[in-house]
Write a protein that holds these residues in place. Structure first.
Motif, PDB file in Angstrom:
ATOM      1  N   UNK A 145       0.826  -1.208   0.000  1.00 10.92           N
ATOM      2  CA  UNK A 145       0.000   0.000   0.000  1.00 10.92           C
ATOM      3  C   UNK A 145       0.859   1.256   0.000  1.00 10.92           C
ATOM      4  N   UNK A 146       1.869   1.292   0.829  1.00 11.58           N
ATOM      5  CA  UNK A 146       2.724   2.466   0.886  1.00 11.58           C
ATOM      6  C   UNK A 146       3.556   2.624  -0.380  1.00 11.58           C
ATOM      7  N   UNK A 147       3.975   1.502  -0.961  1.00 11.38           N
ATOM      8  CA  UNK A 147       4.709   1.601  -2.225  1.00 11.38           C
ATOM      9  C   UNK A 147       3.801   2.140  -3.329  1.00 11.38           C
ATOM     10  N   UNK A 151       4.092   5.551  -5.686  1.00 10.38           N
ATOM     11  CA  UNK A 151       3.967   5.605  -7.150  1.00 10.38           C
ATOM     12  C   UNK A 151       2.939   6.655  -7.559  1.00 10.38           C
ATOM     13  N   UNK A 152       1.831   6.738  -6.824  1.00 12.22           N
ATOM     14  CA  UNK A 152       0.826   7.759  -7.131  1.00 12.22           C
ATOM     15  C   UNK A 152       1.409   9.168  -6.974  1.00 12.22           C
ATOM     16  N   UNK A 153       2.195   9.363  -5.911  1.00  6.34           N
ATOM     17  CA  UNK A 153       2.798  10.680  -5.725  1.00  6.34           C
ATOM     18  C   UNK A 153       3.834  10.978  -6.803  1.00  6.34           C
ATOM     19  N   UNK A 205      12.615   5.669  -5.341  1.00  6.83           N
ATOM     20  CA  UNK A 205      12.066   4.428  -5.884  1.00  6.83           C
ATOM     21  C   UNK A 205      13.152   3.387  -6.120  1.00  6.83           C
ATOM     22  N   UNK A 206      14.271   3.808  -6.701  1.00 10.30           N
ATOM     23  CA  UNK A 206      15.345   2.843  -6.920  1.00 10.30           C
ATOM     24  C   UNK A 206      15.973   2.406  -5.594  1.00 10.30           C
ATOM     25  N   UNK A 207      16.006   3.317  -4.609  1.00 12.72           N
ATOM     26  CA  UNK A 207      16.500   2.929  -3.292  1.00 12.72           C
ATOM     27  C   UNK A 207      15.630   1.864  -2.659  1.00 12.72           C
ATOM     28  N   UNK A 236      11.954  -0.383   5.759  1.00 14.38           N
ATOM     29  CA  UNK A 236      11.395  -0.172   4.421  1.00 14.38           C
ATOM     30  C   UNK A 236      10.162   0.714   4.477  1.00 14.38           C
ATOM     31  N   UNK A 237       9.275   0.465   5.467  1.00 17.94           N
ATOM     32  CA  UNK A 237       8.081   1.296   5.598  1.00 17.94           C
ATOM     33  C   UNK A 237       8.455   2.740   5.933  1.00 17.94           C
TER      34      UNK A 237
END
Length: 687
Positions: A145-147, A151-153, A205-207, A236-237
């Motif tokens: 969900x957080x990922x 992506x939306x942002x 994103x790549x991180x 990660x979160x």
């Protein structure tokens, strides 16, 4: 997640091509923005110049300085797009560098993530498999969900840069005066901040991607063996949370960054709430059917038909919840849905839309649920899926490439191109909802058995108005009767060209013209309909005069008179000679003893003559126009050795008896090929 994650960074880069590709209006409206900016710059400049009349109390800007600034920023407005492109090119360098960094074993993939988390939970919850599954589900949903929100942002930040780019002329118009210059400076800071965020999208994103790859490769531990699954998960979160809030962090530092993310996140939560309704909406619908099925099966178990009852229930369930119905619902604009309602229907239509965009086709039954309904409740189907699917409903389109297909209640239109590259515009109208069209058409059957009027126009219309193949032999009698059920017994047909048939009937020979290729002829004709519903114009057979002897030997004249009297028994006038040289053109002439004559014209080949004429029928019942002529003497010059002869200084002539007719009928023109490509829609039937 693997499918969508690679799309964003490669597509949403510092190039605005995607922005203009998805929103083509922005590129076309850029000129309007420029003219609006010039107008606002002019108004601001005029107002600031006007303030100079107030003297010291107006705090006005020196006129020459104001005009110079306005001229500079007017030039910038005219070159707004290339200037912004330069700024984007500057951001391209770090963006590309971050994208081109090669990763090793920590290459990003979500494959194996679930298995790694499950293995990490085994030691913690060995006593409760259910608890382990629930924990795994919660952790996966939190991470995903957080990922997904990040992506939306990422998309939002890209769109913000695009909006700043295409509205940049409005910012330049604010720089022409000191009073509005602060707006321009704020815009410049926002552009710089958003370009930083665009580059940071790659960094975050790549991180995160590399973190997932590292986690899967090491089973949740660090390279040194320390750490565990929960430590990595929280890191990660936290990384994703920081990435989402990084724009607010830059704002705290004083950079003008647009705040993104919150509204779209709420919309996604609402969507999740709708999907959550599956348990209370769609699943109840499905459950009610199973419940009814169980009740019916239980009631029939005591009878010998229990097995048949269960089979009927199963078929009823599968007919209602066919996967293709969700594909159909996802592409139909308006109309009544076929699939389940509630959350289950929502989810089904979402996956149906994905299937439609990836090459799925609609069954004939799904298309019939739109095409065979009334236009008031049918909705419509268009686009590529309509092009791919129409042949499932209309088999005659097999082997054609369809474009521009539109399917709605009672009406279907498409452009069909055959293997030879010939295209034709084809429209179909439901025979249940429309009257027969006034233009040429055929009648075709759809996969559901419904009848449709099919019209076609264009170079490829021969595929939809086919000309049957006949050779003119008696062995084809059965084929002729099958193709033309109302053809006269004994008719023989021979294909004479596209849309042409040479017919030999007991009444005589004639040509049949297909209404799909020729206009209705002016000459006398009938109409016959073939088995596919196409009308053919059957020309009236021409007269068949007997052969006449062209010679002048003894007996030739008597032979010709006998032939004529036998052929035209109703003509009782005395005849001295017969001229049948033009019989092939439907014309004959007879001379009478008093020097007058009568000319006969085939009524199937010639229009009715002007003036007085008489209609006679030959021995076969065929009609001829008879025109009476009066004696006439023609004086023709006498020639010798190719030169006219003179006597006593005057041209020598000879008198030749002839016949003068007061009128000559005009022949009918042959049927014209159809030249217009217009298809006239028929009238709807009154319910």
């Amino acid at each position: 997640m693997d499918a969508v994650s690679g799309v964003f960074l490669n597509t949403l880069n510092t190039d605005m091509a995607v922005m203009e590709g998805y929103f083509p209006f922005l590129g076309k409206a850029f000129t309007v923005m420029q003219y609006s900016a010039w107008a606002m710059l002019f108004l601001i400049t005029v107002w600031e110049l006007f303030k100079n009349f107030g003297g010291p109390i107006s705090e006005s800007e020196p006129p020459f300085q104001l005009l110079a600034r306005s001229a500079v920023f007017g030039f910038l407005i005219g070159n707004a797009k290339p200037i912004f492109r330069i700024a984007l090119d500057i951001a391209t360098a770090p963006y590309t560098a971050l994208m081109e960094i090669e990763m090793g074993t920590e290459d990003f993939t979500f494959a194996g993530l679930q298995e790694t988390i499950t293995n990490g939970l085994v030691d913690l919850v060995v006593s409760s498999t259910v608890v382990g599954e629930i924990l795994m589900l919660i952790l996966l949903i939190s991470l995903g969900w957080n990922y997904f929100k990040l992506l939306l942002q990422t998309v939002e930040r890209y769109v913000v840069v695009g909006v700043l780019s295409y509205t940049s002329p409005l910012a330049y118009c604010m720089g022409g005066a000191k009073a509005t210059n602060a707006v321009f400076k704020s815009w410049c800071r926002m552009v710089g901040s958003q370009l930083v965020m665009l580059v940071m999208n790659v960094w975050f994103l790549r991180g995160f991607d590399s973190s997932v790859g590292q986690f899967v490769g090491n089973g949740g531990a660090l390279n040194g063996g320390k750490g565990n699954m929960f430590l990595w998960l929280f890191c990660a979160l936290a990384f994703l949370k920081v990435a989402q809030r990084f724009d607010s962090y830059l704002g705290t530092l004083g950079m003008n960054v647009a705040q993104t993310g919150s509204a779209m996140g709420m919309e996604m939560l609402m969507a999740a709430r709708v999907i959550g309704g599956m348990g209370g909406g769609g699943m109840k619908s499905a459950g009610s059917i199973f419940k009814n099925a169980a009740t019916a099966a239980a009631g029939g178990a005591s009878t010998a038909s229990a097995a048949a009852t269960a089979q009927n229930i199963a078929s009823g369930f599968t007919s209602r919840f066919k996967p293709n119905s969700y594909v159909r619902d996802s592409v139909v604009n308006g109309g009544v849905r076929m699939g389940a309602s509630g959350g289950l229907g929502f989810a089904g239509r979402a996956f149906g839309g994905m299937a439609a965009r990836n090459g799925a086709t609609l069954t004939g039954e799904s298309i019939a649920s739109v095409a065979s309904r009334s236009s008031k409740v049918s909705g419509s189907i268009g686009g590529e899926i309509a092009d791919r699917s129409l042949s499932n409903f209309m088999p005659q389109f097999g082997g054609h490439e369809l474009t521009g297909t539109e399917i709605t209640g009672g009406h279907i239109s498409t452009t069909a191109t055959n293997e030879e590259g010939k295209s034709s515009d084809v429209q179909l109208f439901s025979a249940d909802q429309y009257e027969p069209p006034a233009c040429p058409h055929s009648i075709v059957s759809a996969s559901d058995g419904s009848k449709w009027y099919q019209t076609a126009a264009g170079a490829g219309k021969a595929d939809f108005f086919p000309t049957p193949e006949f050779t003119g032999t008696a062995e084809e009698a059965g084929q002729i009767t099958s193709t033309f059920p109302k053809a006269e017994s004994g008719t023989l047909l021979r294909t004479a060209g596209e849309g042409l048939l040479a017919a030999s009937t007991p009444a005589g020979d004639s040509i049949w013209f297909s209404s799909g290729f020729f206009e209705e002829p002016e000459a006398p004709h009938g109409t016959i309909t073939d088995s596919s519903g196409v009308d053919w114009y059957t020309m009236e057979p021409h007269g068949s005069p007997p052969s006449f002897d062209p010679g002048t030997e003894n007996g030739a004249e008597a032979f010709n008179l006998a032939q004529f009297q036998n052929f035209m028994p109703g003509f009782t006038s005395s005849v001295s000679s017969v001229d049948g040289m033009q019989r092939a053109e439907g014309r004959m002439e007879v001379l009478h003893p008093d020097g007058s004559g009568t000319a006969f014209y085939d009524a199937s080949l010639y229009r009715a003559p002007r003036g007085d004429s008489t209609i006679y029928e030959d021995k076969n019942g065929h009609q001829w126009y008879a025109i009476q002529g009066t004696p006439y003497v023609e004086h023709h010059p006498v020639y010798q050795d190719g030169k006219p002869v003179y006597e006593n200084g005057q041209l020598k002539t000879e008198s030749i008896p002839s016949v003068r007719y007061h009128s000559t009928p005009q022949p009918y023109a042959p049927p014209k090929p159809l030249s217009g490509s217009e298809i006239r829609p028929p009238k709807r039937k009154i319910p």
